[in-house]
Scaffold this motif. Sequence first.
Motif, PDB file in Angstrom:
ATOM      1  N   THR A   1      -5.965 -15.690  -0.705  1.00 54.08           N
ATOM      2  CA  THR A   1      -4.812 -16.802  -0.940  1.00 54.08           C
ATOM      3  C   THR A   1      -3.322 -16.119  -1.052  1.00 54.08           C
ATOM      4  O   THR A   1      -3.404 -15.009  -1.566  1.00 54.08           O
ATOM      5  CB  THR A   1      -5.010 -17.743  -2.197  1.00 54.08           C
ATOM      6  N   PRO A   2      -2.479 -16.807  -0.934  1.00 50.67           N
ATOM      7  CA  PRO A   2      -1.176 -16.068  -1.527  1.00 50.67           C
ATOM      8  C   PRO A   2      -1.132 -15.562  -2.842  1.00 50.67           C
ATOM      9  O   PRO A   2      -0.473 -14.475  -3.061  1.00 50.67           O
ATOM     10  CB  PRO A   2       0.038 -17.240  -1.468  1.00 50.67           C
ATOM     11  N   LYS A   3      -1.729 -16.217  -3.700  1.00 49.21           N
ATOM     12  CA  LYS A   3      -2.004 -15.645  -5.153  1.00 49.21           C
ATOM     13  C   LYS A   3      -2.577 -14.254  -5.020  1.00 49.21           C
ATOM     14  O   LYS A   3      -2.092 -13.227  -5.829  1.00 49.21           O
ATOM     15  CB  LYS A   3      -2.901 -16.514  -5.987  1.00 49.21           C
ATOM     16  N   VAL A   4      -3.660 -14.102  -4.454  1.00 49.95           N
ATOM     17  CA  VAL A   4      -4.392 -12.716  -4.271  1.00 49.95           C
ATOM     18  C   VAL A   4      -3.619 -11.737  -3.442  1.00 49.95           C
ATOM     19  O   VAL A   4      -3.558 -10.620  -4.015  1.00 49.95           O
ATOM     20  CB  VAL A   4      -5.904 -13.213  -3.650  1.00 49.95           C
ATOM     21  N   ILE A   5      -2.924 -12.094  -2.476  1.00 49.28           N
ATOM     22  CA  ILE A   5      -2.079 -11.239  -1.685  1.00 49.28           C
ATOM     23  C   ILE A   5      -0.984 -10.590  -2.559  1.00 49.28           C
ATOM     24  O   ILE A   5      -0.651  -9.699  -2.521  1.00 49.28           O
ATOM     25  CB  ILE A   5      -1.698 -11.963  -0.446  1.00 49.28           C
ATOM     26  N   ALA A   6      -0.205 -11.594  -3.366  1.00 47.19           N
ATOM     27  CA  ALA A   6       0.782 -11.101  -4.342  1.00 47.19           C
ATOM     28  C   ALA A   6       0.135 -10.176  -5.342  1.00 47.19           C
ATOM     29  O   ALA A   6       0.621  -9.052  -5.661  1.00 47.19           O
ATOM     30  CB  ALA A   6       1.441 -12.438  -4.999  1.00 47.19           C
ATOM     31  N   ALA A   7      -0.948 -10.405  -5.644  1.00 43.78           N
ATOM     32  CA  ALA A   7      -1.542  -9.330  -6.774  1.00 43.78           C
ATOM     33  C   ALA A   7      -1.842  -8.064  -6.118  1.00 43.78           C
ATOM     34  O   ALA A   7      -1.718  -7.103  -6.792  1.00 43.78           O
ATOM     35  CB  ALA A   7      -3.006 -10.000  -7.297  1.00 43.78           C
ATOM     36  N   ILE A   8      -2.307  -8.000  -4.729  1.00 43.36           N
ATOM     37  CA  ILE A   8      -2.479  -6.681  -4.180  1.00 43.36           C
ATOM     38  C   ILE A   8      -1.071  -5.983  -3.935  1.00 43.36           C
ATOM     39  O   ILE A   8      -1.000  -4.854  -4.371  1.00 43.36           O
ATOM     40  CB  ILE A   8      -3.123  -6.945  -2.793  1.00 43.36           C
ATOM     41  N   GLN A   9      -0.129  -7.016  -3.489  1.00 39.22           N
ATOM     42  CA  GLN A   9       1.256  -6.328  -3.293  1.00 39.22           C
ATOM     43  C   GLN A   9       1.737  -5.665  -4.701  1.00 39.22           C
ATOM     44  O   GLN A   9       2.566  -4.687  -4.730  1.00 39.22           O
ATOM     45  CB  GLN A   9       2.138  -7.228  -2.918  1.00 39.22           C
TER      46      GLN A   9
ATOM     47  N   PRO B   1       0.007  -1.531  -7.885  1.00 39.09           N
ATOM     48  CA  PRO B   1      -0.118  -0.226  -6.952  1.00 39.09           C
ATOM     49  C   PRO B   1      -1.236   0.403  -6.828  1.00 39.09           C
ATOM     50  O   PRO B   1      -1.343   1.005  -5.895  1.00 39.09           O
ATOM     51  CB  PRO B   1       1.141   0.712  -7.922  1.00 39.09           C
ATOM     52  N   ASN B   2      -2.358   0.494  -7.821  1.00 33.97           N
ATOM     53  CA  ASN B   2      -3.309   1.276  -7.593  1.00 33.97           C
ATOM     54  C   ASN B   2      -4.510   0.386  -6.658  1.00 33.97           C
ATOM     55  O   ASN B   2      -5.758   0.900  -6.292  1.00 33.97           O
ATOM     56  CB  ASN B   2      -3.899   1.733  -8.977  1.00 33.97           C
ATOM     57  N   VAL B   3      -4.182  -0.759  -6.337  1.00 31.96           N
ATOM     58  CA  VAL B   3      -5.058  -1.684  -5.398  1.00 31.96           C
ATOM     59  C   VAL B   3      -4.622  -1.425  -4.110  1.00 31.96           C
ATOM     60  O   VAL B   3      -3.727  -1.694  -3.848  1.00 31.96           O
ATOM     61  CB  VAL B   3      -5.051  -3.026  -6.073  1.00 31.96           C
ATOM     62  N   LEU B   4      -5.453  -0.656  -3.294  1.00 35.10           N
ATOM     63  CA  LEU B   4      -5.309  -0.361  -1.829  1.00 35.10           C
ATOM     64  C   LEU B   4      -5.194  -1.792  -0.944  1.00 35.10           C
ATOM     65  O   LEU B   4      -6.004  -2.529  -1.113  1.00 35.10           O
ATOM     66  CB  LEU B   4      -6.357   0.527  -1.496  1.00 35.10           C
TER      67      LEU B   4
END
Length: 437
Positions: free
Chosen positions: A239-247, A250-253
């Motif tokens: 979801t946009p929420k998950v994608i924002a968290a990945i973005q 920094p240490n989440v590839l």
Amino acid sequence: MATKPTIAFSHLGCEKNRIDTEHMIGLVAEAGYQVDSDEDAADYVVVNTCSFIEAAREESVRTLVELAEANKKVVITGCMAQHFQDQLLEELPEAVALVGTGDYHKIADVIDRVEKGDRVREVSAEPTYIADDTVPRYRTTTEGVAYLRVAEGCNYRCAFCIIPHLRGNQRSRTIESIVSEAQQLADQGVKELVLISQITTNYGTDIYGEPKLADLIRALGTVDVPWIRMHYAYPTGLTPKVIAAIQETPNVLPYLDLPLQHSHPEILRAMNRPWQGRVNDDIIENIKTALPDAVMRTTFIVGFPGETNAHFEHLLNFVRRHEFDHVGVFTFSPEEGTPAYTLPNPVPEAVMEARRDAIMKVQQPISLKRNRQCVGEVVDVLIEQENPATGELVGRSARFAPEVDGLVYVEGGARLGSLVPVKITDADVYDLYGHTV
């Protein structure tokens, strides 16, 4: 006082099984048993079996039979113990105990009972256990990497899949427990954590009432480990929420392992997948727009009952269109106890194999192109092996997950388990080549 017997472990199957094995080693060692990697020297061999598809079962059976022929006392654990308990006890007199997928935490107690002369069957009909950060664990992976389980089991009922029957419904760990274990692993010098569950994007729905992957990602951002990688992300859960968290972490590839299985809506419906139709195309384009640097891996099943040439062409074009970095292809394996087992219109084995080969043929130049884009770049590489004869180092860059993707072959010196900058000088379909900078 007599010393306790020695136990060896044989691990088969997936990384979820590996974590169970690591906990069992930790638990028997804590209980005072000797652990030895040499099966010949051990009094007992614990075989953690896989029962996912026919080929995995054959490997498990082969291992059990070889140990039985060597007169080893065998403790059978894992998915086959859950799946075929009666047959295994009947056909393998050397099996002194059976331990199900939801009972591996009782391993020390089971061996205590076997030592007293019991033949033990410890298999819960419905697995409900999941280990937390307090359960001892002995890592068996290369020193730089560790798998971190965020949930166990699955609430989906895909027509081809036996997993919910073997591992039960989804049960998530708390964010606090996962972060605590991540910190323990970071303190041991781990450089890469791989988050796993059956469906990582569904993390937390069972305990928090809604998916909490975005919150988990942000919480893990506080742990001092350079790489965190997610496996098994359903596209609809990105979801946009998950994608924002990945973005923003920094240490989440930005590495996305999307178990798509097929592209055609009719096959997806027959598979009872939790989303259907062209939504695949749209979701993938949305992810690419939001995470343009994302490395995308996926897996497909060819030869599902009723898959026509037209369905397969749809899948072939889908692979051409999206240009995934890594693609795995499996031929359909009919599993007794699943709805797909009795479906009409089976696809002949030879046709399935030809379809698998056709996808790989389309994918190879795509993978080569993707890898060649790295030539000339300086990338961080986690060094995992050294060839003592040549001194050549072998590791992985962030675009390669352990055990399923390619490798980076490195000239120059570096410590095992360290992250080092490497200039990429060459690439082939699967691997990269370079030298330390």
